[in-house]
Enzyme design. Structure first.
Site, PDB file in Angstrom:
ATOM      1  N   GLU A 349       0.857  -1.181   0.000  1.00 20.89           N
ATOM      2  CA  GLU A 349       0.000   0.000   0.000  1.00 20.89           C
ATOM      3  C   GLU A 349       0.889   1.224   0.000  1.00 20.89           C
ATOM      4  OE1 GLU A 349      -4.088   1.595   2.103  1.00 20.89           O
ATOM      5  OE2 GLU A 349      -3.161  -0.262   2.778  1.00 20.89           O
ATOM      6  N   GLU A 628      -1.872   0.898  13.507  1.00 19.87           N
ATOM      7  CA  GLU A 628      -3.050   1.271  12.723  1.00 19.87           C
ATOM      8  C   GLU A 628      -4.335   1.026  13.505  1.00 19.87           C
ATOM      9  OE1 GLU A 628      -4.865   0.417   8.270  1.00 19.87           O
ATOM     10  OE2 GLU A 628      -3.487  -1.039   9.161  1.00 19.87           O
TER      11      GLU A 628
END
Length: 741
Positions: A349, A628
């Site tokens: 990502e 996260e």
């Protein structure tokens, strides 16, 4: 005179291309006064002049919105040129041609790596000689057999030969090159700091896993690569796999998804040094296979890589866990501010998600001199906005999404994520006070808010279109991170109110009075819509912590409702056992909401909570960066089962902004700290705290001790005044200098 052009090999291989040109200095003009090398690439580029690196930069020219601009990097190479001179280049895939995004695609910008170089030599008599990339150059390959940002790099030291970088090398058997059609107008001077080696970490531990694998711990989750020094049989191969965590006492690669994060080094038979400078990994641990003999820990060094941003702010206090939390924030920013501000640096990502930056920008602007870095990113945000079908801010910048087969169409205007167009430049204005930065971003700011206005319901509420909402609410299912307690339309409407107000403020600063009036009126209309639709008897719809935090901090509520909302927020926080109940939208603001409504003890209790979910739970689990998810690692040491699980995401680290202002006591009263607010609010059992900041005017610092009574030392920069505001005392104005209270 030559005019440089982008060039590429006629017969490209997967190995990293080498490009070279040898020439003689023009005679009869005296000594060389200066030599400037300008380089760029479709991909990433490394350059040498007569075998001397042109700089210590990595991954140049970096990632930009390549469709409209590619950075042109300039270096002084005067000391390297000689009568016979060689300019030598190596090209990597980088973001341009490598794997990119989370859909398993590569070469999303183009199939062909290409390099650009122009050497401008000025002689004592004023003569200028220019040598640039053109079709006279030659192309070959060397020891780098494969390179990719996600998957890693393969280097065969048997093919290493530096002679191609120096005069006299026979390149007759090398390949021809051809010009690549690139609009010269796309090449723009770099305004963002370069990527460099920022530090090193030694091995802290080497051991054998249950499956017999050799594992290495560098003691810190970081971004970069491992430098390897090794001697062994020619042709033997060492393989390094990288990961942020261990899972089941083995290397935890599942969170990396498709990213292989694997470097392969083939030995020459002599003393080899490997540095895979065309890739980077997010890792704390490495798995080593193929090592000849017993692994010497000193043979491996983790090289920390990132954009070279000057540190400006510090924080420390009497609580060791809070100090580690702050260190985690610093390391998270360091790892994710690499060419562009990314969400994460390890999996498939590593994109410039706007929502993460929207909430983190004030923290970033305290920790480092990020103005150039983020102002450069805002240029791409505006270019990408203009290219979207609805002229709205995309959710990632550069907007690689438009090239990916995502099944995720451009959503149009979004709250928090799209609000980065406003919140980031306002954070830069607040921190640095440079009107030009605000002026440059103003078209982006106004365009975003007008796109939001177009999406509003007649009553001013924002209840349509796709929204991320309070992303990663800790109560959301692992496979549905957008399912939050706070309704998306309440989050969106509150965010729209804030953005309209900030743009009104920006317009006033820039003297655009009609715009200021327009956006104040829009802000007021949104406020009426919010209060009418979502506020009833002092309760905000959904009655969750996030909606109260946003309504209070953004100033949406009527005066009569502010304290009731603050009291209700404190009740919710206590009912949750002072555990976190907010996601991306609410978390950055909840401590300020509690503090401003008289609930400082609850703010500290929330900050100092150690049970999951909390800021300090990851610290108790050994985290060295911000996660996260609140529970990226579960209490039993297993990794969260969600597909989206990173251990280096800075968004929740936005809490450091409150720590700097409310514990450390340093905040701007005027943009750029032309006046400083010194307002520490001791609590939580802390006995001391200190913070410092290199403001645009010089160093500001605060140190307080609360044992047995509050004592302060305040340093105010030259030409600046500070307002000292302490609980139970009248405000006091402090002149430049050092003050003790």
């Amino acid at each position: 005179m030559t005019k440089a052009m982008m060039i590429a090999p006629d017969h490209p291989a997967e190995a990293a291309p080498l490009l070279r040109r040898e020439f003689t200095l023009d005679p009869g003009h005296g000594p060389v006064d200066s030599a400037i090398l300008r380089t760029s690439a479709q991909g990433v580029i490394e350059a040498w002049v007569n075998g001397i690196p042109s700089s210590d930069e990595l991954l140049a020219p970096g990632w930009t919105s390549y469709e409209w601009r590619v950075r042109l990097v300039e270096h002084d190479v005067t000391t390297a040129v000689a009568e016979r001179t060689v300019v030598a280049l190596r090209l990597g895939n980088g973001w341009y041609r490598g794997w990119l995004g989370f859909t398993g695609q590569r070469a999303v910008y183009g199939d062909e790596r290409a390099g650009y170089a122009e050497l401008e030599i000025r002689f004592a008599d004023g003569h200028v000689q220019r040598v640039g990339t053109d079709e006279s150059w030659r192309a070959g390959t060397g020891e780098v057999l494969a390179d990719d940002l996600y998957n890693g790099e393969t280097i065969d030291a048997r093919l290493r030969d530096r002679s191609w970088q120096r005069p006299g090398f026979d390149d007759a058997q090398w390949d021809a090159v051809h010009a690549v059609d690139v609009d010269p107008g796309r090449l723009v001077p770099r305004t963002s700091p370069p990527v460099r080696r920022l530090g090193e970490r030694a091995v802290e531990r080497v051991w054998t896993s249950p499956s017999g694998r050799t594992l290495v711990d560098f003691g810190q989750n970081l971004v970069g690569f491992v430098r390897v020094r090794v001697s062994g049989p020619a042709g033997s191969e060492i393989v390094l796999r990288h990961a942020e965590v261990l899972e089941g006492d083995e290397l935890g690669t599942r969170p990396l998804r498709r990213a292989e994060a694997t470097d392969r080094f083939v030995l020459s038979g002599g003393d080899d040094v490997f540095e895979p400078t065309l890739t980077f990994h997010g890792f704390r641990y490495a798995e080593v296979t193929g090592w000849p003999g017993e692994l010497d820990p000193e043979a491996l060094t983790a090289v920390v890589v990132g954009s070279d941003i000057r540190p400006t702010g510090t924080f420390a206090c009497s609580d060791a866990l809070l100090n580690q939390l702050h260190s985690n924030v610093v390391w998270g920013m360091k790892g994710n501010f690499l060419s562009v501000p990314t969400d994460c640096p390890q999996r498939d990502e590593r994109l410039g998600w706007t929502g993460d930056l929207a909430v983190f920008a004030p923290t970033a602007a305290f920790l480092g001199d990020v103005e150039g870095f983020l102002a450069d990113w805002l240029i791409d945000a505006e270019l990408e906005r203009q290219a979207t079908p609805l002229r709205t801010v995309p959710v990632v910048v550069p907007n690689v999404m438009k090239h990916l087969e995502t099944g995720f169409p451009e959503p149009g205007a979004t709250a928090v994520w799209g609000d980065a167009a406003v919140w980031v430049p306002w954070a830069l204005w607040t921190a640095y006070g440079h009107e030009q930065t605000l002026r440059d971003a103003y078209p982006l700011m106004t365009a975003h808010v007008r796109s939001v206005e177009a999406a509003l319901a007649p009553d001013g509420a924002w209840d349509s279109g796709f929204q991320f909402g309070d992303w990663l609410d800790p109560d959301a299912p692992a496979d549905d991170p957008g399912k939050s307690k706070a309704p998306a339309e309440v989050v969106a409407t509150a965010s729209a109110y804030r953005s309209a107000g900030l743009v009104a403020g920006a317009a006033a600063v820039l003297g655009a009075e009609s715009d200021a009036a327009e956006f104040r009126a829009l802000r007021d209309r949104i406020g009426v819509g919010f209060r009418t639709r979502y506020v009833h008897d002092g309760r905000v719809e959904s009655d969750s912590a996030t909606v109260y935090a946003l309504a209070i901090v953004f100033g949406i509520l009527d005066d009569a409702d502010v304290q009731r909302a603050g009291d209700r927020l404190a009740e919710l926080v206590r009912e949750a056992g002072h555990r976190i109940s907010t996601g991306f939208a609410g978390t950055p603001f909840i401590l300020d909401a509690l503090t401003s409504t008289g609930h400082l003890d609850d703010a500290y209790a929330l900050l100092l909570q150690r049970e999951v979910p909390s800021w300090l739970y990851p610290v108790t689990m050994g985290a060295t960066t911000i996660w996260e998810r609140w529970d990226s690692m579960l209490p039993d040491g297993s990794v969260n089962p969600g597909e989206m699980t990173s251990f280096n995401h800075y968004a929740f680290g936005a809490v450091a902004d409150w720590m700097h202002r409310s514990i450390g006591g340093i905040a701007p009263l005027d943009p750029g700290y032309r006046r400083i607010l010194v307002a520490p609010q001791p609590g939580g059992g802390l006995t001391w705290a200190e913070a410092s900041l290199e403001t645009p005017h010089g160093r500001a610092a605060v140190r307080w001790d609360a044992d047995p009574e509050l004592r302060l030392r305040v340093e105010v920069p030259a030409g600046v005044e500070a307002v000292l505001r302490l609980p139970g005392r009248a405000d006091e104005t402090l002149a430049s200098g050092i003050h003790h209270r």
